[in-house]
Design an enzyme around this catalytic site. Structure first.
Site, mmCIF file in Angstrom:
data_model
loop_
_atom_site.group_PDB
_atom_site.id
_atom_site.type_symbol
_atom_site.label_atom_id
_atom_site.label_comp_id
_atom_site.label_asym_id
_atom_site.label_seq_id
_atom_site.Cartn_x
_atom_site.Cartn_y
_atom_site.Cartn_z
ATOM 1 N N GLU A 173 3.457 -10.112 15.192
ATOM 2 C CA GLU A 173 2.809 -10.661 16.376
ATOM 3 C C GLU A 173 3.162 -12.140 16.537
ATOM 4 O O GLU A 173 3.476 -12.626 17.615
ATOM 5 C CB GLU A 173 1.301 -10.459 16.248
ATOM 6 C CG GLU A 173 0.558 -10.629 17.548
ATOM 7 C CD GLU A 173 -0.936 -10.390 17.391
ATOM 8 O OE1 GLU A 173 -1.669 -10.677 18.336
ATOM 9 O OE2 GLU A 173 -1.346 -9.926 16.315
ATOM 10 N N ARG A 186 0.820 -1.220 0.000
ATOM 11 C CA ARG A 186 0.000 0.000 0.000
ATOM 12 C C ARG A 186 0.851 1.266 0.000
ATOM 13 O O ARG A 186 0.385 2.326 -0.398
ATOM 14 C CB ARG A 186 -1.011 -0.034 1.155
ATOM 15 C CG ARG A 186 -2.111 -1.075 0.895
ATOM 16 C CD ARG A 186 -3.178 -1.070 1.962
ATOM 17 N NE ARG A 186 -2.703 -1.593 3.235
ATOM 18 C CZ ARG A 186 -2.812 -2.856 3.635
ATOM 19 N NH1 ARG A 186 -3.409 -3.745 2.860
ATOM 20 N NH2 ARG A 186 -2.333 -3.243 4.805
#
Lengths: 187, 191
Positions: free
Chosen positions: B108, B71
């Site tokens: 994560e 993006r």
């Protein structure tokens, strides 16, 4: 003093020469025997990058284009500047599971196996006039998948635009009667 | 989403904020994903977004805009073109065809890696790093570290203040850094 149309052609030729000179070829990437056309060096030349975008914008600004669809990931580099300049929406066409909303998918063939391309539902409407932008056309498989996604929602693909065409791979034929515009032809 | 409270209220920000959507439970249950694709469907909001960055960075001698895949590839190039800078894509592994330097960063669960072409930036250049969103800052830190590998002292005066632990010149070392958000230019902050 040359006629204006000749001057324009000379200028266009100069821009294309510069653009072509900034693209580098990397042998044996991603596999042995493949000559990879690397546009990252074009992006390092602000004048060449500007000229690339300008040539597409000049071609499309008066064609009532409402959508520019860019193929992930290098289509994301060229598509948005074109969209911004002509006042069109930008629609990213992505690999599977990247788009967070509801999507439609199109499977397409690779040299070995298949891949899938996705588009958000609602991004393109049936009355849209669309451009499909990618950095390069090879076999045409990716562009065909993009065209199919847009046509499935009833919109019109006005043209496909690529910086580079690998003419030996006959992608233009695979697009059939859909127009294709490229800046640089390579083998 | 709320507008950045400390900044002067720019009337364009409301339109930008309202053009984005939140998708629940993507990519995993419990997540609220900030989707910028709807901003891209609004030509005025998209143009205003780019303009806000261009107004901030034009005339500041920035020669490189580095965009994080994928993006960052949407927002970075229009900014680069407008300010006359090079655009440098920072990519997932094995996508860039030439010689690369790479930087691992922690997710994560597990880790990921960002790569940059080795000759893309030169010492002394002033760089901007662009992405759609900053969350934990792991990706942006990796981007900053990649650029920093090319020269010894980086100052991101306009964009971010980075506090880095000393590191070894080893491309696989995970480097921890903190982003001080008050020095970041963010169009807005989401709660």
């Amino acid at each position: 003093m040359l006629p204006l149309r000749v001057m324009a052609a000379v200028d266009e030729d100069a821009r294309i020469k510069r653009i072509a000179s900034t693209i580098r070829v990397i042998p044996n990437f991603p596999k042995p025997g493949i000559m990879f056309q690397d546009i990252t060096t074009l992006l390092l030349d602000p004048t060449a990058f500007r000229d690339t975008v300008d040539m597409f914008v000049e071609r499309y600004r008066d064609k009532r284009i409402s959508v520019v669809a860019g193929v992930e990931a290098r289509g994301f580099i060229f598509g948005p500047p074109i969209a911004l300049a002509i006042g069109a929406k930008f629609v990213p066409l992505r690999k599977p599971k990247k788009l967070p909303g509801e999507v439609i998918s199109e499977e397409y063939t690779l040299e070995y196996g298949t891949d899938t391309m996705e588009m958000h539902v609602g991004a393109v409407q049936s009355n849209d006039r669309a451009l499909v932008i990618d950095d390069l056309i090879a076999t045409g498989g990716t562009l065909c998948a993009a065209i199919n996604l847009i046509e499935r929602v009833g919109a019109e693909v006005v043209e496909c635009g690529c910086v580079i065409e690998l003419t030996d791979l006959k992608g233009r034929e695979k697009l059939g009667n859909r127009p294709l515009f490229v800046l640089v032809k390579g083998t | 989403m709320s507008a950045w409270k400390n900044r002067e209220h720019d009337p364009r920000i409301e339109g930008i904020a309202s053009s984005m959507r939140v998708i629940s439970n993507f990519p995993k249950p419990g997540f609220k994903f900030k989707d910028i694709t709807t901003l891209l469907l609004d030509p005025k909001a998209f143009k205003n977004t780019v303009d806000l960055f261009v107004e901030r960075y034009a005339g500041k001698d920035i020669s490189v805009v580095a965009g994080v895949e994928a993006r960052g590839f949407i927002f970075g190039p229009p900014i680069a073109l407008a300010i006359g800078a090079k655009f440098v894509p920072l990519r997932k592994p094995k996508k860039l065809p030439g010689f690369v330097i790479s930087e691992k960063y922690v997710l994560e669960y597990g880790s990921d890696c960002l790569e940059m072409h080795i000759e893309a930036v030169q010492p002394g250049e002033r760089a901007l790093v662009v992405d759609d969103l900053v969350a934990t800052g792991g990706t942006l830190c990796a981007a900053i570290n990649l650029l920093g590998m090319c020269f010894r002292n980086i100052y991101f005066q306009q964009t971010m203040h980075v506090n880095m632990l000393p590191h070894v010149e080893n491309k696989d070392v995970i480097i921890r850094c903190k982003l001080f958000h008050r020095f970041c230019f963010l169009v807005f902050v989401s709660s």
